[in-house]
Enzyme design. Structure first.
Site, mmCIF file in Angstrom:
data_model
loop_
_atom_site.group_PDB
_atom_site.id
_atom_site.type_symbol
_atom_site.label_atom_id
_atom_site.label_comp_id
_atom_site.label_asym_id
_atom_site.label_seq_id
_atom_site.Cartn_x
_atom_site.Cartn_y
_atom_site.Cartn_z
ATOM 1 N N ALA A 37 1.840 44.478 32.016
ATOM 2 C CA ALA A 37 0.935 45.701 31.939
ATOM 3 C C ALA A 37 1.903 46.808 31.562
ATOM 4 O O ALA A 37 1.717 47.559 30.625
ATOM 5 C CB ALA A 37 0.132 46.005 32.831
ATOM 6 N N ASN A 40 3.861 46.528 28.475
ATOM 7 C CA ASN A 40 3.137 46.871 27.272
ATOM 8 C C ASN A 40 2.882 48.172 27.079
ATOM 9 O O ASN A 40 3.162 48.876 25.810
ATOM 10 C CB ASN A 40 1.676 46.244 27.541
ATOM 11 C CG ASN A 40 1.682 44.720 27.556
ATOM 12 O OD1 ASN A 40 2.651 44.000 27.181
ATOM 13 N ND2 ASN A 40 0.708 44.066 28.025
ATOM 14 N N TYR A 92 3.690 33.679 32.382
ATOM 15 C CA TYR A 92 1.979 33.517 32.366
ATOM 16 C C TYR A 92 1.735 32.431 31.017
ATOM 17 O O TYR A 92 2.280 32.935 29.915
ATOM 18 C CB TYR A 92 1.351 34.720 32.864
ATOM 19 C CG TYR A 92 0.840 35.623 31.831
ATOM 20 C CD1 TYR A 92 1.529 36.491 31.219
ATOM 21 C CD2 TYR A 92 -0.557 35.381 31.449
ATOM 22 C CE1 TYR A 92 1.249 37.374 30.256
ATOM 23 C CE2 TYR A 92 -1.118 36.536 30.405
ATOM 24 C CZ TYR A 92 -0.251 37.297 29.936
ATOM 25 O OH TYR A 92 -0.622 38.291 29.138
ATOM 26 N N ARG A 108 4.317 33.278 38.832
ATOM 27 C CA ARG A 108 5.041 34.251 39.054
ATOM 28 C C ARG A 108 5.507 34.700 40.674
ATOM 29 O O ARG A 108 6.150 35.585 40.890
ATOM 30 C CB ARG A 108 4.310 35.577 38.711
ATOM 31 C CG ARG A 108 2.912 35.926 39.212
ATOM 32 C CD ARG A 108 2.114 36.863 38.439
ATOM 33 N NE ARG A 108 2.809 38.167 38.192
ATOM 34 C CZ ARG A 108 1.941 39.415 37.791
ATOM 35 N NH1 ARG A 108 0.832 38.862 37.280
ATOM 36 N NH2 ARG A 108 2.631 40.249 37.263
ATOM 37 N N ARG A 170 -6.620 42.640 39.156
ATOM 38 C CA ARG A 170 -6.778 41.130 38.536
ATOM 39 C C ARG A 170 -6.889 40.352 39.889
ATOM 40 O O ARG A 170 -6.172 40.174 40.767
ATOM 41 C CB ARG A 170 -5.138 40.633 38.008
ATOM 42 C CG ARG A 170 -4.387 41.699 36.743
ATOM 43 C CD ARG A 170 -5.141 41.244 35.774
ATOM 44 N NE ARG A 170 -4.518 41.958 34.689
ATOM 45 C CZ ARG A 170 -5.286 43.042 34.133
ATOM 46 N NH1 ARG A 170 -6.435 43.448 34.549
ATOM 47 N NH2 ARG A 170 -4.597 43.752 33.042
ATOM 48 N N ALA A 233 -15.093 54.851 25.117
ATOM 49 C CA ALA A 233 -14.738 55.229 26.224
ATOM 50 C C ALA A 233 -15.340 56.591 26.791
ATOM 51 O O ALA A 233 -15.551 57.222 25.676
ATOM 52 C CB ALA A 233 -13.161 55.383 26.287
ATOM 53 N N GLY A 259 -4.249 43.451 26.306
ATOM 54 C CA GLY A 259 -3.239 44.295 26.173
ATOM 55 C C GLY A 259 -3.879 45.536 25.623
ATOM 56 O O GLY A 259 -3.098 46.799 25.483
ATOM 57 N N ASP A 262 -3.843 48.222 28.495
ATOM 58 C CA ASP A 262 -2.325 49.108 28.318
ATOM 59 C C ASP A 262 -2.106 50.019 27.137
ATOM 60 O O ASP A 262 -1.624 51.152 27.226
ATOM 61 C CB ASP A 262 -1.339 48.267 28.500
ATOM 62 C CG ASP A 262 -1.703 47.003 29.715
ATOM 63 O OD1 ASP A 262 -2.227 47.345 30.595
ATOM 64 O OD2 ASP A 262 -1.342 45.694 29.243
HETATM 65 O O1 KDG Z 1 -2.846 43.987 30.651
HETATM 66 C C1 KDG Z 1 -2.112 42.892 30.351
HETATM 67 C C2 KDG Z 1 -1.423 42.211 31.379
HETATM 68 O O2 KDG Z 1 -2.559 41.737 32.282
HETATM 69 C C3 KDG Z 1 -0.698 41.061 31.201
HETATM 70 O O3 KDG Z 1 0.284 41.479 30.102
HETATM 71 C C4 KDG Z 1 -0.073 40.340 32.182
HETATM 72 O O4 KDG Z 1 0.912 42.096 33.351
HETATM 73 C C5 KDG Z 1 0.159 40.986 33.312
HETATM 74 C C6 KDG Z 1 -0.513 40.805 34.364
HETATM 75 O O5 KDG Z 1 -0.159 40.971 35.595
HETATM 76 O O6 KDG Z 1 -1.865 40.227 34.408
#
Ligand code: KDG
Length: 335
Positions: A37, A40, A92, A108, A170, A233, A259, A262
């Site tokens: 993230a 990016n 990933y 990871r 996440r 938005a 992506g 980000d």
């Molecule tokens: O926002 C995109 C990210 O989710 C991806 O690049 C992977 O950084 C990442 C993650 O931890 O999910």
């Protein structure tokens, strides 16, 4: 050390994107990309002409060196990256099942970046910085990552550098019942809060920004932005508390949403640091985010400054639609 416009900190990974649809066990061909993230986000800013400082760690392995190479290609400074001789670079995989968003699978745990700690943050990197940007991914990677992220916001506070925060929740990294405890402290230190409807619900119990805006402003943020994907938005500022709505762009070819969030953050922050009005920042956020969805990698689709000029997006005006894009809908209140 030259001044960075924006300093951020997080984990880069090598992404293997399935070359065919279906469960990964049947996929024989993968495309390789760099992702993460905050990486990016940094690339989004660098393409627009800002100078991001990206604090991270990679392994002293093929994937770590691949990420460093990608950073150099994207004009990112690598002097805040530590190469860890013991731990590997995270990886990933993206799986496409045809319905809904792609699934992601992380490899990871124990990675070089998950060992990020306060010791990796040199306070002098904030000299001259105009913003610190964090996402909620970094704090939940490990206890030392949480400490590192918190140290960065504390340093920002001491040096008078504003913070932007994207919770980027996440659930494969943090159980839902831990999200508030882990991430709300960062909300209280942020001037800009950039989040999506799911994150608004997890953190504040609703998808309706108007219903919780006062509560959010009482916690500290001065600008709050709700990213709603194809519905555009909305944003609100503490001083006038007026809901500003901006429609989404949709590229002619939609491939993959990962992506986009980000990219939105990078576009919004670019406008913000250039003193653009809220509506123009939201529009640029939508544009950069939508650009990401036309390609399979996370950041490859992000525009360059010259693209903004061609699209008439500079100075917040939108004179014509960017090539290949249509407007999907007006934003709404997320009700
Ligand atoms: O926002 C995109 C990210 O989710 C991806 O690049 C992977 O950084 C990442 C993650 O931890 O999910």
């Amino acid at each position: 050390m030259a001044a960075y416009d924006v300093v951020t900190c997080g984990e880069p990974m090598v992404l293997f994107s399935a070359g065919t649809a279906g469960p990964l066990r049947y996929v024989g061909v993968f495309r390789k990309y760099a992702a993460g993230a905050e990486l990016n986000f940094s690339i989004g800013l660098a393409r627009l002409g800002l100078r991001p400082g990206y604090i991270t760690r990679v392994g002293d392995d093929e994937f770590g060196h691949y990420i460093l190479a990608c950073m150099r290609v994207e004009n990112l400074d690598t002097s805040l990256v530590k190469v860890d001789p013991e731990r590997p670079t995270g990886v990933y995989f993206k799986e496409y099942r045809g319905l809904g968003d792609p699934q992601v699978y992380y490899y990871r745990r124990g990675s070089a970046a998950s060992a990020l700690s306060r010791a990796d943050i040199d306070p002098t990197c904030l000299e001259g910085a105009r913003l610190v940007h964090l996402t909620g991914i970094t704090p939940v990677l490990s206890p030392s990552c949480w400490e590192a992220a918190w140290y960065l916001v504390e340093l920002a506070g001491q040096k008078g550098v504003p913070v932007s925060f994207d919770p980027n929740v996440r659930l494969k990294l943090v159980p839902r019942d831990r999200v508030r405890d882990d991430l709300l402290p960062f909300v209280t230190r942020s001037k800009l809060l950039l989040l999506n409807e799911f994150e608004l619900e997890v953190l504040f119990g609703t998808r309706d920004l108007s219903a919780v805006a006062d509560q959010i402003f009482d916690m500290g943020p001065e600008i709050v932005v709700l990213k709603m994907g194809v519905r555009g938005a909305v944003g609100m500022m503490v001083n006038d508390r007026r809901l500003v709505e901006v429609e989404a762009f949709r590229p002619a070819r939609f491939l993959d949403p990962v992506g986009a969030g980000d990219g939105f953050d990078a576009g919004f922050v670019f406008g913000y640091l250039n003193g653009w009005p809220l509506e123009a920042c939201l529009r640029l956020g939508n544009y950069v985010g939508a650009s990401a969805t036309a390609v399979l990698g996370d950041y490859e689709g992000y525009p360059y400054y010259a693209d903004l000029e061609r699209a008439g997006l500079i100075n917040g005006a939108l004179r014509k639609l960017p090539e290949g894009m249509t407007v999907t809908s007006r934003g709404n209140r997320g009700e």
